[in-house]
Design an enzyme around this catalytic site. Structure first.
Site: not given
Ligand code: GTP
Ligand code: MG
Length: 222
Positions: A73, A159, A171
């Site tokens: 990441k 988180e 999900a």
């Molecule tokens: P990241 O860089 O992935 O952590 O994204 P972000 O900081 O924008 O966070 P966001 O709240 O969008 O998503 C964080 C977490 O939510 C992901 O690591 C997944 O565990 C879950 N998640 C978000 N979007 C999806 C999705 O479309 N499908 C599934 N299965 N899980 C999701």
């Molecule tokens: Mg994440």
């Protein structure tokens, strides 16, 4: 080995050791933060069980982001791979997933947790009021929790993803399907997945109504 190479290698290896030590200490802090959140949520769930004979929480899952995922990441974001930079830039190293029984349990749990004096909210993504285009629904909170160490107190980000059993079912499968298909999912399949998400939304709402009718005599704060 000549003197020069010793001169160069010593500070290098010291730096790597220092980084590794920092990193291990940091992982311990995130583990502690998960434990704190876990205990807080268990206490709330038990209180509801005793007071209302209802458990808002079906179960919880925990994860500490692996060093490999952290490194990936940081690289993806073009950030330096040091304990300090990880600390400043990643808020999802400690993760808690709370799987609730009913829709109303989600906000109930979030509100009661955020009301606690030592918890501060740094980000809220409500993918229930505003689901993602693919149909993903969950309430995401990033909170800071204080960890009391021997010589100082650290505020550690966690988180928290709060969702119903039905949202979790969708999900989990969607995540597996995305992971398994090596190329992008076709529009037809995306539409079918979205339609499954819509059916699940209806199920959650209907189960909530049935629960409400059966328990109409019991007073739970909404
Ligand atoms: P990241 O860089 O992935 O952590 O994204 P972000 O900081 O924008 O966070 P966001 O709240 O969008 O998503 C964080 C977490 O939510 C992901 O690591 C997944 O565990 C879950 N998640 C978000 N979007 C999806 C999705 O479309 N499908 C599934 N299965 N899980 C999701
Ligand atoms: Mg994440």
């Amino acid at each position: 080995m000549n003197i020069n190479s010793i001169d160069i290698s010593l500070p290098d290896s010291l730096e790597i050791n220092e980084n590794l030590k920092d990193f291990v200490l940091q992982q311990q802090l995130y583990r502690a933060a998960i434990k704190e959140i876990k205990t807080k949520l268990e206490i709330l769930d038990e209180e509801f069980q005793v007071k209302y004979d209802h458990n808002p929480i079906h179960h919880m899952e925990y994860r500490l982001k692996s060093p490999k995922s952290i490194a990936e990441k940081m690289e993806r974001k073009g950030l330096e791979l040091s304990a300090d930079s990880i600390r400043k830039n990643l808020t999802d190293i400690a993760g808690v997933r709370v799987i609730c029984n009913y829709l109303t349990d989600i906000n109930r749990i979030a509100t009661l947790l955020l009301r606690q004096d030592d918890i501060s909210l740094i980000r809220k993504n409500d993918y229930i009021s505003n689901p993602k285009a693919n149909g993903y629904r969950s309430l995401h909170l990033i909170v800071l929790v204080p960890i009391f160490l021997a010589e100082r107190t650290e505020s550690v980000p966690v988180e928290i993803q709060i969702r119903t059993i039905a949202m979790d079912f969708w999900a989990s499968l969607e995540h597996q399907l995305k992971y398994k298909s090596h190329s992008d999912i076709s529009e037809g399949l995306r539409n079918r997945l979205k339609s499954c998400a819509d059916s699940i939304t209806n199920l959650d709402e209907e189960m909530q109504l049935i629960y409400k009718e059966i328990n109409s005599g019991i007073c739970l704060d909404e």
